[in-house]
Design an enzyme around this catalytic site. Structure first.
Site, PDB file in Angstrom:
ATOM      1  N   ARG A   1       7.125  -1.726  17.213  1.00  0.00           N
ATOM      2  CA  ARG A   1       6.913  -2.707  16.132  1.00  0.00           C
ATOM      3  C   ARG A   1       4.938  -2.859  16.149  1.00  0.00           C
ATOM      4  O   ARG A   1       4.501  -4.223  16.181  1.00  0.00           O
ATOM      5  CB  ARG A   1       7.131  -3.951  17.840  1.00  0.00           C
ATOM      6  CG  ARG A   1       8.185  -3.991  17.762  1.00  0.00           C
ATOM      7  CD  ARG A   1       8.634  -5.054  18.512  1.00  0.00           C
ATOM      8  NE  ARG A   1      10.204  -5.049  19.368  1.00  0.00           N
ATOM      9  CZ  ARG A   1      10.593  -4.256  20.494  1.00  0.00           C
ATOM     10  NH1 ARG A   1       9.439  -3.890  21.541  1.00  0.00           N
ATOM     11  NH2 ARG A   1      11.837  -4.452  21.269  1.00  0.00           N
TER      12      ARG A   1
ATOM     13  N   LYS B   1      -0.158  -4.563   1.879  1.00  0.00           N
ATOM     14  CA  LYS B   1       1.344  -4.041   1.498  1.00  0.00           C
ATOM     15  C   LYS B   1       1.752  -2.545   2.252  1.00  0.00           C
ATOM     16  O   LYS B   1       0.913  -1.733   0.852  1.00  0.00           O
ATOM     17  CB  LYS B   1       1.545  -4.493  -0.165  1.00  0.00           C
ATOM     18  CG  LYS B   1       1.426  -6.197  -0.533  1.00  0.00           C
ATOM     19  CD  LYS B   1       2.323  -5.409  -2.090  1.00  0.00           C
ATOM     20  CE  LYS B   1       2.449  -7.001  -2.603  1.00  0.00           C
ATOM     21  NZ  LYS B   1       2.714  -7.116  -3.915  1.00  0.00           N
TER      22      LYS B   1
ATOM     23  N   GLU C   1      -5.843   0.685 -13.411  1.00  0.00           N
ATOM     24  CA  GLU C   1      -5.886  -0.676 -12.506  1.00  0.00           C
ATOM     25  C   GLU C   1      -7.400  -1.254 -12.035  1.00  0.00           C
ATOM     26  O   GLU C   1      -7.382  -2.619 -11.529  1.00  0.00           O
ATOM     27  CB  GLU C   1      -5.833   0.048 -10.853  1.00  0.00           C
ATOM     28  CG  GLU C   1      -4.652  -0.168 -11.014  1.00  0.00           C
ATOM     29  CD  GLU C   1      -2.926  -0.680 -10.837  1.00  0.00           C
ATOM     30  OE1 GLU C   1      -3.488  -1.930 -10.848  1.00  0.00           O
ATOM     31  OE2 GLU C   1      -1.887  -0.820 -10.647  1.00  0.00           O
TER      32      GLU C   1
ATOM     33  N   LYS D   1     -10.092  -7.822  -5.992  1.00  0.00           N
ATOM     34  CA  LYS D   1      -8.847  -7.875  -5.256  1.00  0.00           C
ATOM     35  C   LYS D   1      -9.074  -8.340  -3.694  1.00  0.00           C
ATOM     36  O   LYS D   1      -8.041  -9.415  -3.117  1.00  0.00           O
ATOM     37  CB  LYS D   1      -8.108  -6.245  -4.572  1.00  0.00           C
ATOM     38  CG  LYS D   1      -6.708  -6.152  -3.853  1.00  0.00           C
ATOM     39  CD  LYS D   1      -6.298  -5.152  -4.402  1.00  0.00           C
ATOM     40  CE  LYS D   1      -4.346  -5.068  -3.905  1.00  0.00           C
ATOM     41  NZ  LYS D   1      -3.404  -3.841  -3.594  1.00  0.00           N
TER      42      LYS D   1
ATOM     43  N   GLU E   1       1.215 -13.472  -1.433  1.00  0.00           N
ATOM     44  CA  GLU E   1       1.699 -13.698  -2.201  1.00  0.00           C
ATOM     45  C   GLU E   1       2.670 -14.709  -2.559  1.00  0.00           C
ATOM     46  O   GLU E   1       3.748 -14.445  -3.106  1.00  0.00           O
ATOM     47  CB  GLU E   1       2.179 -12.719  -2.996  1.00  0.00           C
ATOM     48  CG  GLU E   1       2.707 -11.498  -4.342  1.00  0.00           C
ATOM     49  CD  GLU E   1       3.103 -10.585  -4.841  1.00  0.00           C
ATOM     50  OE1 GLU E   1       3.023  -9.705  -4.295  1.00  0.00           O
ATOM     51  OE2 GLU E   1       3.753 -10.852  -6.099  1.00  0.00           O
TER      52      GLU E   1
ATOM     53  N   ARG F   1      -2.054 -14.154  -5.672  1.00  0.00           N
ATOM     54  CA  ARG F   1      -2.247 -12.866  -6.325  1.00  0.00           C
ATOM     55  C   ARG F   1      -1.514 -12.313  -6.843  1.00  0.00           C
ATOM     56  O   ARG F   1      -1.534 -11.293  -7.383  1.00  0.00           O
ATOM     57  CB  ARG F   1      -1.527 -12.547  -4.764  1.00  0.00           C
ATOM     58  CG  ARG F   1      -1.621 -10.934  -4.310  1.00  0.00           C
ATOM     59  CD  ARG F   1      -1.364 -10.888  -3.007  1.00  0.00           C
ATOM     60  NE  ARG F   1      -1.507  -8.988  -2.793  1.00  0.00           N
ATOM     61  CZ  ARG F   1      -1.419  -8.316  -1.989  1.00  0.00           C
ATOM     62  NH1 ARG F   1      -1.534  -9.461  -0.893  1.00  0.00           N
ATOM     63  NH2 ARG F   1      -1.604  -6.960  -1.143  1.00  0.00           N
TER      64      ARG F   1
ATOM     65  N   ASN G   1      -0.563  -9.211 -10.910  1.00  0.00           N
ATOM     66  CA  ASN G   1       0.527  -8.005 -11.487  1.00  0.00           C
ATOM     67  C   ASN G   1       0.525  -8.049 -13.020  1.00  0.00           C
ATOM     68  O   ASN G   1       1.512  -7.373 -13.287  1.00  0.00           O
ATOM     69  CB  ASN G   1       0.982  -9.023 -10.646  1.00  0.00           C
ATOM     70  CG  ASN G   1       2.470  -8.886  -9.128  1.00  0.00           C
ATOM     71  OD1 ASN G   1       1.874  -7.944  -9.242  1.00  0.00           O
ATOM     72  ND2 ASN G   1       2.956  -9.710  -9.445  1.00  0.00           N
TER      73      ASN G   1
ATOM     74  N   HIS H   1       1.389  -6.196 -15.122  1.00  0.00           N
ATOM     75  CA  HIS H   1       2.878  -4.985 -14.203  1.00  0.00           C
ATOM     76  C   HIS H   1       4.277  -5.066 -14.866  1.00  0.00           C
ATOM     77  O   HIS H   1       4.833  -4.572 -14.653  1.00  0.00           O
ATOM     78  CB  HIS H   1       3.030  -5.488 -12.700  1.00  0.00           C
ATOM     79  CG  HIS H   1       1.642  -4.415 -12.063  1.00  0.00           C
ATOM     80  ND1 HIS H   1       0.093  -4.622 -12.964  1.00  0.00           N
ATOM     81  CD2 HIS H   1       1.435  -3.482 -11.404  1.00  0.00           C
ATOM     82  CE1 HIS H   1      -0.722  -3.355 -11.712  1.00  0.00           C
ATOM     83  NE2 HIS H   1       0.656  -2.827 -10.919  1.00  0.00           N
TER      84      HIS H   1
ATOM     85  N   HIS I   1       6.308  -2.983 -15.249  1.00  0.00           N
ATOM     86  CA  HIS I   1       7.365  -2.145 -14.425  1.00  0.00           C
ATOM     87  C   HIS I   1       8.737  -1.935 -15.697  1.00  0.00           C
ATOM     88  O   HIS I   1       9.306  -0.678 -15.097  1.00  0.00           O
ATOM     89  CB  HIS I   1       7.805  -2.629 -13.475  1.00  0.00           C
ATOM     90  CG  HIS I   1       6.698  -3.027 -12.237  1.00  0.00           C
ATOM     91  ND1 HIS I   1       6.638  -4.294 -11.623  1.00  0.00           N
ATOM     92  CD2 HIS I   1       6.279  -1.793 -12.138  1.00  0.00           C
ATOM     93  CE1 HIS I   1       5.383  -3.718 -10.657  1.00  0.00           C
ATOM     94  NE2 HIS I   1       5.153  -2.779 -11.009  1.00  0.00           N
TER      95      HIS I   1
ATOM     96  N   HIS J   1       1.974   5.356 -13.356  1.00  0.00           N
ATOM     97  CA  HIS J   1       2.074   3.885 -12.595  1.00  0.00           C
ATOM     98  C   HIS J   1       0.857   3.269 -13.803  1.00  0.00           C
ATOM     99  O   HIS J   1       1.463   2.026 -14.263  1.00  0.00           O
ATOM    100  CB  HIS J   1       1.558   4.130 -11.922  1.00  0.00           C
ATOM    101  CG  HIS J   1       2.208   1.639 -11.663  1.00  0.00           C
ATOM    102  ND1 HIS J   1       3.241   1.121 -11.337  1.00  0.00           N
ATOM    103  CD2 HIS J   1       1.127   1.340 -11.025  1.00  0.00           C
ATOM    104  CE1 HIS J   1       2.589  -0.020 -11.258  1.00  0.00           C
ATOM    105  NE2 HIS J   1       1.178   0.170 -10.618  1.00  0.00           N
TER     106      HIS J   1
END
Ligand SMILES: NC(=O)c1ccc[n+]([C@@H]2O[C@H](COP(=O)([O-])OP(=O)(O)OC[C@H]3O[C@@H](n4cnc5c(N)ncnc54)[C@H](O)[C@@H]3O)[C@@H](O)[C@H]2O)c1
Ligand SMILES: [Zn+2]
Length: 339
Positions: A114, A136, A178, A214, A224, A228, A232, A235, A239, A257
């Site tokens: 946990r 994340k 980035e 960031k 998010e 936030r 993106n 992105h 993507h 990426h």
């Protein structure tokens, strides 16, 4: 240099210093507990060894390199190895590697018993500039990226820019995309560092400024819910390009990426002169400046993007250097974006 991510009880320090991989023992207790050091086969083994050498009771576990390790199979193998090593809830997992090791290690730490403590030692530009902070963590499910995961903040992030010396040039440039993103949305000085004759000479300032952008965003919106989303930027289209032309699964040829995000940012820059400057930066860094592929396929992939909510999609636009806005547009208008 030190930054602190202020998230109440989940606050942590981000140390950015040449050679700091050797200093883990100064920042966390590695004497009185087990340390599980996770790395991958593409990361020079000396980095994980440097970390393990400082611990009284460490086990180094190496997964295969590449996105394929962000899978349920490898995730299960890592958890089994943690159990076999006798890891308890008060022990520590240290990830030493790029975004793959950080995402996988973070998710293992988030879910083993946990949740146990997690330290991240990123060794790629992408991970040092972006993925190692923010909390994340995730693995992939088949071809669907980052769909199984958790928000789990590290207790410490150790960024040693010396580890970038061994990174292949294309991987190096990939992560810088980035940083260009962070400059475009929030830090004009960061963007202009890429217009210097040799941006690599400014790598510490580039990492620092990117992390600061960031950090501010994550502090304001950890989960998010709103702001936030600016991270993106590039992105949504990126993507789409990644789905069509990206390095994924067994498809090893194609674009990384950051390369896809670099292309994805261009149509979202409204100031034409800024878009020209950005293309010039890409050429200097060795990032792609033109797509040249099938835009229809990219559009089809974008319509499937998980960020599209029903009939609308939210995109981030940059009207001028250092500012951004979110626009929610009908999915049917996506094609005008790519014209
Ligand atoms: N959690 C987040 O917020 C977040 C954000 C962006 C990206 N990501 C994830 O990050 C991953 C990509 O990360 P990446 O670009 O770092 O890729 P990666 O972790 O696969 O690393 C790239 C390659 O470089 C090798 N490598 C790592 N460090 C090295 C070094 N110092 N010297 C030589 N080789 C080295 C690795 O073995 C690998 O083969 C993706 O899975 C993506 O989803 C996560
Ligand atoms: Zn990204």
């Amino acid at each position: 240099m030190k930054l602190t991510m202020h998230l109440g009880k989940r606050s942590y320090d981000i140390i950015l210093k040449r050679g700091c991989l050797k200093n883990l023992c100064q920042f966390t207790d590695v004497e009185r507990r087990r340390v599980f050091v996770l790395t991958d086969a593409g990361v020079p083994a000396q980095y994980a060894r440097t970390v393990a050498a400082q611990c009284k009771n460490a086990a180094v576990y190496t997964v295969p390199q590449g996105e394929g390790s962000k899978s349920l199979k490898v995730y299960g193998e890592v958890l089994a190895a943690m159990l076999a090593a006798g890891m308890t809830r008060r022990d520590l997992l240290v990830a030493v590697g790029g975004g793959v090791v950080g995402d996988l290690g973070g998710f293992c730490a988030a879910t083993y018993m946990r949740g146990i403590e997690f330290v991240n030692c990123p060794t790629t530009t992408l991970a040092q500039i972006d993925s190692s902070i923010g909390g994340k963590t995730a693995i992939d499910l088949g071809e669907t990226k980052n769909i199984v995961g958790a928000f789990w903040q590290p207790s410490l992030v150790l960024i040693d820019p010396d580890t970038l010396d061994t990174l292949p040039p294309r991987q190096y440039a990939n992560g810088l995309a980035e940083a260009v993103k962070a400059g475009l949305i929030a830090d004009p000085r960061l963007f202009t560092l890429f217009e210097e004759p040799d941006p690599k000479q400014h790598i510490e300032e580039i990492i620092y400024r990117s992390l600061r952008v960031k950090q501010r965003v994550v502090e304001a919106d950890e989960r998010e819910q709103g702001m936030r989303a600016c991270l993106n930027f590039g992105h949504t289209v990126g993507h789409g390009i990644e789905a069509v032309r990206g390095v994924r699964g067994r498809r090893t040829r194609g674009w990384y990426h950051g390369e896809c995000v670099a292309l994805g940012m261009l149509p979202m820059i409204e100031d034409k002169a800024l878009a020209r400057r950005t293309r010039a930066v890409y050429r200097r860094l060795g990032l792609p400046a033109r797509f040249g592929g099938d835009k229809e396929k990219v559009l089809a992939a974008m319509r499937h993007d998980k960020k599209s909510r029903g009939e609308t999609i939210t995109v981030i636009r940059v009207p001028g250097l250092g500012c951004w806005r979110a626009d929610t547009i009908p999915v049917s208008e996506l094609d005008t974006l790519l014209k």
